[in-house]
Design a protein around this motif. Sequence first.
Motif, short mmCIF file in Angstrom:
data_model
loop_
_atom_site.label_atom_id
_atom_site.label_comp_id
_atom_site.label_asym_id
_atom_site.label_seq_id
_atom_site.Cartn_x
_atom_site.Cartn_y
_atom_site.Cartn_z
N GLU A 538 0.81 -1.22 0.00
CA GLU A 538 0.00 0.00 0.00
C GLU A 538 0.84 1.27 0.00
OE1 GLU A 538 0.61 -1.30 4.28
OE2 GLU A 538 0.16 -2.24 2.35
N ASN A 539 2.15 1.13 0.28
CA ASN A 539 3.01 2.32 0.35
C ASN A 539 3.80 2.57 -0.93
OD1 ASN A 539 2.34 2.90 3.09
ND2 ASN A 539 3.68 1.21 3.71
N GLY A 540 3.92 1.55 -1.77
CA GLY A 540 4.67 1.77 -3.00
C GLY A 540 5.29 0.51 -3.56
N ILE A 541 6.34 0.70 -4.36
CA ILE A 541 7.02 -0.39 -5.07
C ILE A 541 8.02 -1.07 -4.14
CG2 ILE A 541 8.46 -0.93 -7.09
CD1 ILE A 541 7.46 1.78 -8.26
N ARG A 542 8.27 -2.36 -4.38
CA ARG A 542 9.33 -3.09 -3.68
C ARG A 542 10.22 -3.75 -4.73
NH1 ARG A 542 6.46 -6.49 1.08
NH2 ARG A 542 5.72 -7.63 -0.74
N PRO A 591 11.14 14.16 8.15
CA PRO A 591 11.46 12.72 8.04
C PRO A 591 10.31 11.91 7.46
CG PRO A 591 12.26 13.56 10.13
CD PRO A 591 11.47 14.68 9.50
N GLY A 592 9.07 12.15 7.92
CA GLY A 592 7.93 11.38 7.42
C GLY A 592 7.74 11.53 5.93
N PHE A 593 7.95 12.75 5.42
CA PHE A 593 7.81 13.01 3.99
C PHE A 593 8.87 12.23 3.21
CE2 PHE A 593 9.02 15.53 0.25
CZ PHE A 593 7.80 15.67 -0.37
N LYS A 594 10.10 12.21 3.73
CA LYS A 594 11.18 11.52 3.03
C LYS A 594 10.99 9.99 3.09
CE LYS A 594 15.29 13.63 3.43
NZ LYS A 594 16.46 14.37 3.96
N PHE A 595 10.50 9.50 4.22
CA PHE A 595 10.27 8.06 4.33
C PHE A 595 9.15 7.61 3.39
CE2 PHE A 595 11.91 8.23 8.95
CZ PHE A 595 13.22 8.04 8.51
N LYS A 596 8.11 8.42 3.22
CA LYS A 596 7.02 8.08 2.30
C LYS A 596 7.54 8.02 0.87
CE LYS A 596 2.88 9.50 4.80
NZ LYS A 596 2.30 8.13 4.76
N ASP A 597 8.38 8.98 0.49
CA ASP A 597 8.97 8.94 -0.84
C ASP A 597 9.86 7.71 -1.02
OD1 ASP A 597 7.81 11.05 -2.13
OD2 ASP A 597 9.48 12.45 -1.86
N ALA A 598 10.59 7.37 0.05
CA ALA A 598 11.48 6.20 -0.03
C ALA A 598 10.67 4.93 -0.25
CB ALA A 598 12.30 6.08 1.26
N ASP A 599 9.56 4.77 0.48
CA ASP A 599 8.71 3.59 0.28
C ASP A 599 8.08 3.60 -1.10
OD1 ASP A 599 9.21 2.53 2.76
OD2 ASP A 599 7.41 3.33 3.70
#
Length: 648
Positions: A538-542, A591-599
């Motif tokens: 649900e958060n993105g690509i793996r 940090p939350g914004f960057k972690f969401k982009d990372a996921d």
Amino acid sequence: MQMPMGVPIARKQAARRLQRVVFPQTHALSYHSPARHGTDCNAINVFTGIFTAPCGQSSFRYFALPALQSRPATGICARLMLWSRYFIPTSKETPADAVVPSHQLMLRAGMLRQIAAGAYAYLPIGFRVLQKVKNIVREEMNRAGAIELHMPAMQPLDLWKETGRDEAMGETLIHLPDKSFRRGTVLGPTHEEVVTEIVRAYVNSYKQLPVTLYQIQTKFRDEERPKSGVLRTREFLMKDAYSFNPTLESLNESYERMYQAYCRIYERCGLPYVAVEADSGAIGGDASHEFMVVTNAGEDWLVRAKDGSYAANVERAVMAPLEKTASQEQSTLAEVHTPGKATIDEVSALLKCSPADMIKTIIYEADGSPVVALVRGDHEVNEAKLRKHLDAVSLELASPETIQKLTGANVGFAGPVGLNDVRIIADQAVSTMQNAVTGANKTDYHYTGVNSGRDFNITESTDLRYAVEGDRALNGSPFVFEKCIEVGHVFKLGTKYSDAMKATFLNENGKSIPIIMGCYGIGVNRIMAAVIESSHDENGIRWPASIAPFTVHIVALDTRDDTVMSTAMKIHNELEASGLDVLLDDRDSRPGFKFKDADLIGIPYRITVGKRGLAEGIVEFKLRSSDDVQKVAPDQVVSLLQDHLAQS
């Protein structure tokens, strides 16, 4: 002279202009915090050691890194990749017209931009993934002994006429008639004709065979309804290979090498594939296999025996014959009035019978001649099977005028009773039916109580239908149906093209015989989409590490802190030196914004460097595929990553 790590380099000029600094024996990497100095921060090419930077700004920090003599060639230029200076236009919003997960995530992750219906631009991180997939494909093709070449997308229509595929491809073949010099040309959806023309021009002896040629080239199909992102487009990237063999034994060897190469490609790309028997379609040929990825986003269906003994795509699936039900007393043949009821559903509702009790009569034109196919009312004619049974080049539904002339009735009222002077092929299931309902060859009328042998004769019967729920494999195991994406297809063509195009060679006895061919296609774009479909949350690509845009994602928190940034850069430099490609997120964001982009973008390994963690002497290590976070010392990151990669 080699400069020690961390020693600043003095600027020589104060005016804002470009200065080039060359390090003869070192490769330099730098960090310039955009939070403190704006965003004019350029990357250093770690292969050349050349850094181009704007002067006239304060507090640049430069770090030197020993030359990367042992870095493996990846096909992608290794540079210091700072998120603030890269181009990754991520988005929180899901585009309204994107339906399947791969399309949604590729757009949101800044991998794609649709330029026209069915045509996409690959943005930098999307292009990196595409390049890595291409590199794997190329390496495995070369390993299998194939030889790369490049053929034109624009092809003469005359070549397609030689094989008859100008008609078989129908409207999907894009013609270029707008200017006189382009008339008689098409944009190639595939290259069998072109490569056969090349080989027939140069190969004339068995001593020159076998040979397998391949390319990675853009293809074009005039898809009426492109959709699902790169899964169905009008322009796509494909690897197509063609083997030319002197004997069937040689073809089988080439086919097996390509089959095994495909297995290695999908395994290296992290795809959970299934190889199934397939129909050759418009390509033609004697035998073929498709490589499928099971996903709800697929437009194809594969059929598997529950015991694992058999797998095929739904067009190719062969099922066990249906057994005849207990014998019934034959009813009297009766003509009933069915005004305006022309479909299976309408007639079965009116006569209160099941669709399975009706005989569906479909009239086709095969190579210009009418032919009738009979299937049970709840079954569908498999046109691929019918075309193969008829050995027809073209097969299309007959026009209303042809149906009227043949049956004397409007569309929807045809049936086998009294239908003469036309070839009729019945599906095997029709031979098991008793007291059936079918059209009376009279507008607004149907027959009830129809029985073969008494009311009409079945003189030609075969498997003509698609498999359905309840069917079984030949060994009796129940079928299981799954939606899937096709990512590759291999064919044994035989002499279909060499016969048509007179591509011959002299064998050991001096006899001129046609070259035996095989062809082998991979949808490069589709591999990207299929990986996302099979590996996302649900958060993105793996991404698997083998084709991820970057292997490691360093997320620097507290980017205004020099210790944080110098530690992040040190880890970056060590990882790059070990042969890994790394993205460093140096943005001054939450940090939350960057972690969401990372996921979202899905790089497989994440290293988080923050002021609080460094105070404890640790950084955080996390796999994209796991929620677990491991705390490690900064100097242990490289060895930890190497261990993970060795085990993956």
